[in-house]
Design an enzyme around this catalytic site. Structure first.
Site, PDB file in Angstrom:
ATOM      1  N   SER A  32       0.796  -1.232   0.000  1.00 21.70           N
ATOM      2  CA  SER A  32       0.000   0.000   0.000  1.00 21.70           C
ATOM      3  C   SER A  32       0.827   1.281   0.000  1.00 21.70           C
ATOM      4  O   SER A  32       0.313   2.330  -0.343  1.00 21.70           O
ATOM      5  CB  SER A  32      -0.944  -0.005   1.192  1.00 21.70           C
ATOM      6  OG  SER A  32      -0.220  -0.159   2.388  1.00 21.70           O
ATOM      7  N   HIS A  54      -5.568  -4.170  -1.693  1.00 25.35           N
ATOM      8  CA  HIS A  54      -5.407  -3.112  -2.697  1.00 25.35           C
ATOM      9  C   HIS A  54      -5.426  -3.647  -4.132  1.00 25.35           C
ATOM     10  O   HIS A  54      -5.193  -2.901  -5.081  1.00 25.35           O
ATOM     11  CB  HIS A  54      -4.106  -2.329  -2.455  1.00 25.35           C
ATOM     12  CG  HIS A  54      -4.202  -1.342  -1.336  1.00 25.35           C
ATOM     13  ND1 HIS A  54      -4.776  -0.098  -1.481  1.00 25.35           N
ATOM     14  CD2 HIS A  54      -3.826  -1.424  -0.042  1.00 25.35           C
ATOM     15  CE1 HIS A  54      -4.733   0.553  -0.330  1.00 25.35           C
ATOM     16  NE2 HIS A  54      -4.161  -0.238   0.568  1.00 25.35           N
ATOM     17  N   LYS A 104     -12.272  -0.873   0.595  1.00 24.77           N
ATOM     18  CA  LYS A 104     -11.498  -0.061  -0.340  1.00 24.77           C
ATOM     19  C   LYS A 104     -12.264   0.058  -1.661  1.00 24.77           C
ATOM     20  O   LYS A 104     -13.242   0.777  -1.698  1.00 24.77           O
ATOM     21  CB  LYS A 104     -10.095  -0.641  -0.475  1.00 24.77           C
ATOM     22  CG  LYS A 104      -9.332  -0.415   0.840  1.00 24.77           C
ATOM     23  CD  LYS A 104      -7.941  -0.934   0.886  1.00 24.77           C
ATOM     24  CE  LYS A 104      -7.293  -0.469   2.187  1.00 24.77           C
ATOM     25  NZ  LYS A 104      -6.546  -1.522   2.867  1.00 24.77           N
TER      26      LYS A 104
END
Ligand SMILES: *Cc1c(COP(=O)(O)O)cnc(C)c1O
Length: 401
Positions: A189, A217, A248
């Site tokens: 990240s 991610h 996310k």
């Protein structure tokens, strides 16, 4: 009151010291929906901070699904999944996610952090061994600690170092019956680089290790329709455990584990956050189902995200900035010193661009940066505006010429 004050003096002293070093976290209060533009501390700015990769956080279909579910089921399940917390919607979400990830089964948790805490201690225990990338997410590190297992950290994405460490540990030092787990973030990240998953698969096969990837991610970003890192490398069926987050790209909140049915069945019996912490709320679950369906149907937003990413990266490199080794929509603009990064971020904000400075201890000392997060919600105009401000601030602060 007086004893209380002395008892807790160490806290005020620590806080004061952190404050003097400029290390206190500034309050940023959002007063708008998440989108390309958000209102922060009373000011509208372009948002380059969120993990809202696909712009789903304020999507009308997700909002509609959440409202409809509230009308039917209310809000909180008020129980853990094994008692009265499993609604039809929870099962539907797990089913949809399994289809999306192309795995046998899925179990959901309250967050991605929770999914890691739930999974690692349920799979390995005393006498076993974990090999963990040195830059893995905090929730993986904590989960490893909770499992009371020997943890061997290997150099970041360095599969040679990993194999050397496996060889030096197995099988001599470890009893034959014990289990080996290799665990890695899919996308890292802070740098936006990608784990060498195909090589990790080979090592896991060679040394009979369980392989686990945390795709927080990569979800909604990598692979066809945003199916994640396993799809990106076409490794379906070769990675034992995929951790996902719905906090996310999915735009809501929640976590899950995808894998073979035996693993998921085991977690339903042994994962402590499943057994001892209440289920995801109704509107969250309904919104997540809606998001997964959107991804199944169309890759439009994923393609837009990558289009934006390519455009922004090319231009910002062209301006003379160093963006490290990013391979994803996470764009670290490397600056070096924390003070410089903080000043840079402050000036960006004054000029309507909200992008975070990140320094030690989140990243190594001397590698402070502005982390710029791309989103499908950004228009080309938004990106051009950001590039213009980056260019001006960069020149003023002597980062570029
Ligand atoms: C963000 C993140 C998490 C935590 O996910 P939440 O759903 O926000 O709890 C876990 N692992 C990785 C790699 C992450 O980047």
């Amino acid at each position: 009151m007086k004893t209380q004050a002395t008892k807790l003096n160490w806290l005020s002293e620590n806080l004061k010291e952190l404050g003097s070093k400029g290390l206190l976290i500034q309050k940023r209060v959002i007063e708008s929906p998440m989108g390309a533009k958000i209102k922060v501390n009373g000011k509208w700015v372009l948002n380059f901070c969120s993990n809202n990769y696909l712009g789903l956080a304020n999507n009308p279909l997700l909002k509609k699904a959440a409202k409809k579910a509230i009308d039917k089921y209310g809000i909180g399940p008020t129980a853990v999944r094994t008692i009265a917390g499993t609604t039809k919607l929870h099962l539907k979400l797990e089913e949809e996610l399994a289809k999306f990830k192309k795995t046998e089964a899925v179990i959901t948790f309250q967050s991605g952090f929770m999914a890691n805490l739930a999974t690692i201690p349920a799979l390995v225990g005393e006498g076993d061994i974990i090999f963990s990338d040195e830059l893995n997410h905090a929730s993986i590190i904590d989960a490893c600690r909770l499992s009371k297992v020997e943890v061997v950290r290997y150099n970041h994405t360095d599969t040679k170092d990993l194999e050397n460490k496996i060889k030096s540990k197995l099988p001599l030092n470890i009893p034959l019956k014990s289990k080996t787990l290799i665990v890695t973030d899919g996308v890292f990240s802070m740098d936006g680089d990608i784990s060498p998953l195909p090589e990790l698969v080979k090592l896991s096969e060679k040394y009979n290790a369980i392989l686990m990837v945390d795709d927080a991610h990569g979800e909604g970003v990598l692979g066809k329709n945003g199916r994640g890192i396993v799809d990106h490398f076409n490794l379906h069926g070769k990675v034992d455990i995929e951790i996902g987050t719905m906090s996310k790209a999915i735009g809501v909140v929640g976590g899950y584990v995808a894998g073979e049915k035996v693993i998921i069945d085991w977690l339903r019996l042994r994962a402590r956050p499943f057994l001892f912490s209440s289920a995801m709320t109704i509107p969250d679950v309904a919104a997540c189902i809606s998001a997964v369906k959107i991804l199944q149907k169309s890759d439009k937003q994923v393609l837009k995200l990558w289009d934006n990413t390519k455009y922004f990266k090319e231009k910002i490199k062209g301006l003379g900035f160093d963006i490290g080794k990013s391979k994803t929509p996470i764009v670290p603009v490397m600056l070096g010193e924390v003070k410089l990064a903080q000043e840079f971020s402050k000036r960006l904000f004054e000029n309507g661009i909200f992008a975070m400075a990140i320094g030690y201890p989140t990243v190594p000392e001397g590698s402070a940066r502005i982390r710029v997060m791309m989103s499908a919600a950004h228009s080309k105009n938004d990106l051009d505006k950001a590039l213009e401000v980056f260019s001006n601030v960069g020149k003023k602060l002597g980062v570029i010429s």
